[in-house]
Each structure stands twice: as C-alpha cells, then as structure tokens.
Design a protein around this motif. Structure first.
Motif, PDB file in Angstrom:
ATOM      1  N   LEU A   3       0.822  -1.207   0.000  1.00  0.00           N
ATOM      2  CA  LEU A   3       0.000   0.000   0.000  1.00  0.00           C
ATOM      3  C   LEU A   3       0.857   1.259   0.000  1.00  0.00           C
ATOM      4  CD1 LEU A   3      -2.828  -0.746   2.598  1.00  0.00           C
ATOM      5  CD2 LEU A   3      -2.832  -1.148   0.169  1.00  0.00           C
ATOM      6  N   ALA A  37       1.148  -3.339   7.853  1.00  0.00           N
ATOM      7  CA  ALA A  37       2.486  -2.754   7.961  1.00  0.00           C
ATOM      8  C   ALA A  37       2.674  -1.661   6.910  1.00  0.00           C
ATOM      9  CB  ALA A  37       3.552  -3.835   7.804  1.00  0.00           C
ATOM     10  N   PHE A  49       0.263   0.029   5.527  1.00  0.00           N
ATOM     11  CA  PHE A  49      -0.624   1.130   5.935  1.00  0.00           C
ATOM     12  C   PHE A  49       0.095   2.004   6.964  1.00  0.00           C
ATOM     13  CE2 PHE A  49      -4.096   2.761   8.723  1.00  0.00           C
ATOM     14  CZ  PHE A  49      -4.808   3.479   7.778  1.00  0.00           C
ATOM     15  N   ALA A  50       0.794   1.353   7.903  1.00  0.00           N
ATOM     16  CA  ALA A  50       1.574   2.102   8.901  1.00  0.00           C
ATOM     17  C   ALA A  50       2.649   2.941   8.209  1.00  0.00           C
ATOM     18  CB  ALA A  50       2.208   1.140   9.900  1.00  0.00           C
ATOM     19  N   LEU A  51       3.273   2.375   7.166  1.00  0.00           N
ATOM     20  CA  LEU A  51       4.299   3.126   6.428  1.00  0.00           C
ATOM     21  C   LEU A  51       3.698   4.374   5.773  1.00  0.00           C
ATOM     22  CD1 LEU A  51       6.439   0.335   4.724  1.00  0.00           C
ATOM     23  CD2 LEU A  51       7.128   1.895   6.535  1.00  0.00           C
ATOM     24  N   ILE A  52       2.462   4.252   5.246  1.00  0.00           N
ATOM     25  CA  ILE A  52       1.806   5.421   4.651  1.00  0.00           C
ATOM     26  C   ILE A  52       1.684   6.524   5.697  1.00  0.00           C
ATOM     27  CG2 ILE A  52      -0.339   6.353   3.698  1.00  0.00           C
ATOM     28  CD1 ILE A  52      -0.941   3.765   2.458  1.00  0.00           C
ATOM     29  N   LEU A  53       1.220   6.150   6.905  1.00  0.00           N
ATOM     30  CA  LEU A  53       1.051   7.146   7.962  1.00  0.00           C
ATOM     31  C   LEU A  53       2.378   7.830   8.249  1.00  0.00           C
ATOM     32  CD1 LEU A  53      -1.208   5.209  10.508  1.00  0.00           C
ATOM     33  CD2 LEU A  53      -1.903   6.935   8.859  1.00  0.00           C
ATOM     34  N   ILE A  54       3.445   7.029   8.375  1.00  0.00           N
ATOM     35  CA  ILE A  54       4.756   7.591   8.713  1.00  0.00           C
ATOM     36  C   ILE A  54       5.255   8.497   7.584  1.00  0.00           C
ATOM     37  CG2 ILE A  54       7.167   7.002   9.186  1.00  0.00           C
ATOM     38  CD1 ILE A  54       6.087   4.408  10.492  1.00  0.00           C
ATOM     39  N   GLU A 113       2.878  11.832   7.272  1.00  0.00           N
ATOM     40  CA  GLU A 113       3.063  12.818   8.338  1.00  0.00           C
ATOM     41  C   GLU A 113       4.500  13.310   8.375  1.00  0.00           C
ATOM     42  OE1 GLU A 113       0.639  14.328  10.281  1.00  0.00           O
ATOM     43  OE2 GLU A 113      -0.482  13.312   8.714  1.00  0.00           O
ATOM     44  N   GLU A 139      -2.100   8.343  -2.780  1.00  0.00           N
ATOM     45  CA  GLU A 139      -3.057   7.276  -2.515  1.00  0.00           C
ATOM     46  C   GLU A 139      -4.159   7.165  -3.570  1.00  0.00           C
ATOM     47  OE1 GLU A 139      -1.577   8.952   0.078  1.00  0.00           O
ATOM     48  OE2 GLU A 139      -0.354   7.160   0.328  1.00  0.00           O
TER      49      GLU A 139
END
Lengths: 348, 306
Positions: B39, B99, B101-106, B109, B222
C-alpha cells in the motif's frame, strides 16, 4: 500466501467470557466493559460532556470494527473497503433527516414520504441499505480471493467516495449538517449520556451476535471454509455462500455504526467513505488483538485515546501511531490483549 | 465537439494511462516476484514528487529534479525493503496491508513535518512550456506530449529489461520458483531489494512527471495507488503486459468519460441534469469497467493465476 486467509478465531465454547484457561482475557474484557459503564457515569457527575462524546466515539468505532470482524476474523476476508458501509449508514441518516428537517418530501409515490427524524426507522434503513451494498459488492469481489479481494474492496470504497463527492443534491464534497439529533422513543437523545446508552447497547448486541456466531453452525462452517474450503465443499456446503452471508452481515453492522456516528456528529460527508477509515477499522481489530472477541473494542478505545492525547501533544501524532502499528505487526503478534492475557487458545 | 477536441482528449487519456502504468508496473512486479501487496507504493510516488520539487526549486533544473526523484524514491524503496518489507514476505496479506498502511502514515506525516501542509509547485521546463502543433491542426501542450514519449520509452525499457536481460531472467525465475533460483546461487535477498527499488523508482518518476502538471502535496499518492490497483485487477496480477493494457484502458475511460458522458446524457435529458448525472457516472466509470472485467474474467485480462 495466495489465498490471503488469516490466522483465526477458534470457536469459543464458553461464550462471551471464554473458558477458564482464558481467565485473564475474561477479566480484561470485564474491566473494559466496566470502564465503558463507569467512565461516562463519572463524566456525568463531574460535568464533563466532552469525555462522554469521546467514549461514544470509541464505542461507535468499536461497533464498526465488530462488524468488520465478522468478515475478517470469522471469515478471513480482508476487506479494505468497509468504510463504504459506514458511509452508507451515515448517508441513510443524513438523507432521511435532511428531508425531514427541510420539509422536502423524499418521494411522493406511491405514498408521500417526508423523511424521518426517528432513529429506529433510520437504523432500519441504514442496516438494509448497507446490507444490500455489501451483498452486491460481495457478489462481485468474492469471485476472487487474496490480494485481488483486498484491492477490489479498496477500489469499490473509492468509487463510493467519488460518487458521494459528485452527488451535489446531498451536499457533494461539503456533506450535510443535521441541526438537531434524531429522536428515539422514550429517550432524550440530546442528553449525551442517553445517546451514549443507545450506542453502548448497540455495541453489546454486536458483541453478543459475534460471540453466538462463533459457536453457531454457521460460524463453524465459515471458520472451516476459511481453513479448508475444499473439505467444506466436500461435505456439501458452498464456501461462497457462507462468505457472502458473512460479508453481508458484516456490512450491515458497520452500516448501523455509520448511522450512529452521523448522529453523534450531526454531520455526514464523503470522508465517511474514505479509504483511511477502512484501514483504521482493520487497525482497531489488530491493535486489540485478532481472534479476540473484545479486540475491536480495546483497539478502538486505544485509538481514540491516542488520537486525543497524542493529538494534543503534536499535530504529527500519526508518525508515532504508524511506528507503534508497525512494531505491533512486526513483533507483537496478538495485539494489546495478547500482551496482557497471553496467547490465544488457538495457538496453544 | 470537434474532431481535434476528441483527439486531444484521447492524448490526455493516453498520458494519464501511461503514468498509471509506471505505478502499476512496479506494484505488479513486486506482487509477482515477492508476493507482497504494497500500500505504501503511493508514498513512493509522493516521495518522488517532493524530491523533484525540492531539488528543482533549489537548482532551477528540471532534469536534476527528475534525477533526484528517481534516486530519492529508489533509495526510500531500498531502505523500507531492508528495514520493514523484508520481514513481511513470509507473512499473510493482512500483516502486509497493516504494515504498509503504517508506512503510509509515517511517510505522509513525516513529509508534512518536513515540507508543511501547503502544496509545492514544480514548474514545467521552459523548453516544453508551450504548445506544439500536431498534424490535423491540433495544438497540444509540449510537456504532456513529452510525458507520453518518456512513459513509452520507459515502458519499452521495462519490457526489454524483463524479457531480454539477465536480471529479467532472474526476476521471471523468481516469480516461478524462488527456492529453486536460490538453490542455483542467486542472492534472492539482493534480487528482492533490487526489484523493490526498481518499482519505487518507477513510482517516483511518475510522481515527479505528474507533479509538474498538478500540485505536489501530501496524500497525492493514494488516489493514484487505488487507480493502479484497479489497473492491476483489470490487467491481471503479475502481468506487465496486463498492467500496460489495463492502464491505457483506465486512463482513456476516465478521461473520455468525463468529457463525453455529460454530452451523451444531454441527448436524452435537460442540460443541467445531464451534466450532473453524466459527471457522477464519469466518476465511477472505471469502477464499472473493473466490475465488468471481474464478471467476465475474475483473474483479469492477462492474469494466469487465481
């Protein structure tokens, strides 16, 4: 790898509080429930309406994730498009209440219908509409599995998002504001704690349904279809039908959560369809712990707390949240409940 | 509605389709070789665009900006492959989704933290800023034409790389049987890092090229990522050819739908209602296309495996 099925939820013979071996998990579940009752009551006494709103938000998110958990936990279907149903529930509320508040009839044939501000009617429409959408999306996307399924549910989510943006009649990109919260017979829903009571009751019903499904013949067959579809087929059951039913039920519950969420904010907009929200629903389940009845509840509560506290510290709190999520996925299988209560029974 | 307008829209559709191909090719390669759903590919698109905008802003050179986009995205790709992605190959798709998805957040931001919330602008190079005259009396922006050409060249290079080089042989072998080629002495860990970095560089290039037409901002990746998923579902997972055909289909359907569906509806409805209904349908046209392909061929046009 290629099937994309996930590690599972064992049928739980003792229902909602689990067998003795799971004493710590049961205790934790009881504490979570107790907290969900005591904290809002304390907030009423201390006159802290914002705390009630915060807990209500957590409970509604938990209900949405409990819905998703029927597809994901029981059925092994990694849906990255559950915000569709959340959004449909929200728009069901928004459209019905908008017509009632603006005195514009929704339709005049065969009978005059002017919209409604009654929660039970709105909920029924939200559940039916999201179940119908889940049935149609399921019918198409369950033809595939694994990554195809993930990508297709994500794409359908985006389709609804763009459609809501272009639907100018109901606010387009700006969404709709509903000025007064809808009513429930016999309750004053404008009182935060009474509305919270409704949401908590809905969550408990959702959890009860999930707990019963796990040990009902349908839940067992669904679990079997996740683990060994060929064998399920060999005994004369159709895995596709089982999954489609699970997906429909799952969408209906998330739709109900969407209607409640719209009523909490008295506002609906296309962001209720956003793919980030779909991702967050999955995160709630994993954060709390997969294969746990209360996983979605613990995850949603933690998320809302972090959003509130970390969000007050720094506007970039998503970095920390992302890092935490990454650590949990890479190293902390079992989520927060797993850390506290030890391994799930299935892995013993 | 003139003939030249139609041709112009076809070119626009080609342009967006070819950019989608650059995204989808990386995704489908990574899935085909490593069995990973990524993602965070949209984040690499964003990283490319930001690198290009930052370097082009500092040096004033668009070419240096493009080079920075390629290098920055490939580097970011190699880094996350080594630190995170490599631990996910043996995991199920749910863990991969979470995991990444977490990378997208990091990434999102983190980028907002470094560059702020306001969009950056990447200027089209002077030499390509005007229109060019094409046959049949069409005036078309030179930059968009250049993107089509660059995209086609990269696509040809990719087909050559996969089909004709030693690395390509290893990549195809890795798709078929990773244990066997590891046993034959190919360093499979390094091959994975290279494939991931290659996919990331393609995404970064697309981000930089498109960034000069649209604005460069957090969250730009995205929507493109999801379109690339539609492309892959249509074309079939793991097939570069499928990604190419799928990307052109999606690009053309989307662009032409936006122009012609409202016009088409005007034939049977009053104009304002037609515009609304037509543009609403145009928004969802590609998903309808995807649904149709799913009914007809659940594994996509060129997908071999279920």
């Amino acid at each position: 790898m290629s099937t994309g099925q996930i590690g599972g939820q064992p049928p739980n013979p003792r229902g909602i509080f689990g067998p003795k071996k799971q004493g710590r998990e049961a205790l934790l579940n009881a504490l979570v429930l107790l907290g969900l009752v005591i904290v809002p009551l304390w907030a009423v006494m201390a006159d802290e309406p914002f705390t009630i709103t915060l807990v209500t938000r957590a409970v509604i998110f938990a209900l949405a994730a409990v819905g998703l958990n029927i597809a994901l936990g029981l059925g092994g279907l990694v849906s990255l498009g559950h915000a569709v149903f959340f959004g449909i529930g929200g728009y069901a509320m928004g459209i019905l209440a908008w017509h009632a508040q603006n005195y514009v009839p929704l339709f005049e044939w065969p009978v005059l219908f002017e919209g409604t501000k009654s929660m039970p009617v709105i909920w029924a429409v939200a559940v039916l509409a999201s179940a119908l959408a889940a049935f149609c999306i399921g019918l198409l996307s369950l033809r595939t599995s694994g990554v195809y399924f993930i990508m297709i549910t994500l794409a359908f989510g985006q389709m609804f998002y763009y459609f809501a943006i272009s639907w100018a009649r109901y606010g387009g990109e700006d969404g709709m504001s509903i000025y007064v919260r809808n009513g429930f017979p016999g309750l004053n829903t404008l009182d935060p704690i009474q509305f919270y009571g409704l949401c908590l009751a809905a969550l408990l019903l959702g959890l009860l349904l999930h707990a019963r499904l796990r040990r009902a013949p349908f839940g067992l067959a669904l679990n079997a279809a996740r683990q060994a579809p060929e064998r399920v087929r060999a005994v004369g059951l159709d895995p596709l039908r089982l999954r489609l039913l699970a997906f429909t039920l799952s969408g209906a519950i998330t739709g109900l959560a969407g209607a409640l969420f719209a009523d909490l904010n008295r506002f609906v907009s296309p962001t209720m369809f956003s793919w980030q929200l779909s991702g967050e629903f999955i995160v709630f389940i994993i954060l709390g712990g997969t294969a746990r009845l209360f996983g979605p509840v613990v995850g949603a509560v933690l998320f809302v707390l972090m959003e509130h506290w970390l969000g007050a510290l720094t506007e970039y709190w998503h970095i920390g949240f992302g890092a935490l999520l990454l650590l949990i996925v890479l190293f902390g299988q079992g989520g927060v409940i797993g850390l506290i209560a030890g391994k799930a029974r299935a892995h013993d | 509605m003139t003939f030249s307008l139609i041709l112009e829209q076809v070119l626009n559709g080609l342009q967006s389709g070819i950019m989608l191909f650059l995204m989808a090719a990386g995704l489908t390669l990574i899935f085909g070789v490593m069995g990973l759903i990524n993602l965070a590919h949209g984040s690499l698109y964003m990283v490319g665009a930001f690198c290009a905008a930052a370097v082009a802003g500092l040096t004033g050179s668009f070419v240096l900006g493009l080079a920075a986009a390629l290098a920055g995205a490939a580097l970011a790709g190699a880094l996350i492959e080594l630190v995170v992605i490599r631990r996910l190959y043996a995991r199920d798709h749910l863990d991969q989704v979470l995991a990444t998805f977490a990378l997208i957040l990091i990434f999102s931001e983190g980028t907002r933290w470094v560059f702020g919330s306001f969009p950056l602008y990447l200027d089209v190079p002077d030499a390509l800023s005007g229109p060019v005259a094409l046959p049949l009396g069409i005036q078309y922006p030179a930059y968009r034409l250049a993107i089509i050409v660059v995209g086609l060249v990269v696509a040809a290079g990719l087909f050559w790389l996969i089909g004709r080089t030693r690395l390509g042989i290893r990549i195809r072998a890795g798709e078929n049987d990773r244990e066997m080629i590891a046993a034959l002495g190919v360093d499979i860990g390094r091959l994975y890092t290279i494939v991931f970095a290659l996919g990331a560089a393609l995404a970064g290039l697309a981000g930089a090229l498109v960034g000069a037409i649209q604005s460069v901002q957090v969250g730009m990746g995205e929507p493109v990522l999801i379109l690339a998923f539609v492309v892959i579902v249509i074309g079939g997972i793991g097939s570069i050819k499928g990604a190419f055909i799928g990307a052109l289909l999606v690009g053309l359907t989307d662009t032409l739908g936006r122009i012609f569906l409202p016009e088409l509806f005007k034939l049977v409805m009053e104009p304002s209602a037609a515009t609304q209904a037509g543009s609403a349908l145009a928004q969802i046209a590609i998903y309808v296309l995807m649904a149709a392909v799913l009914v007809w061929r659940p594994t996509g046009l060129f997908g071999a495996r279920a």
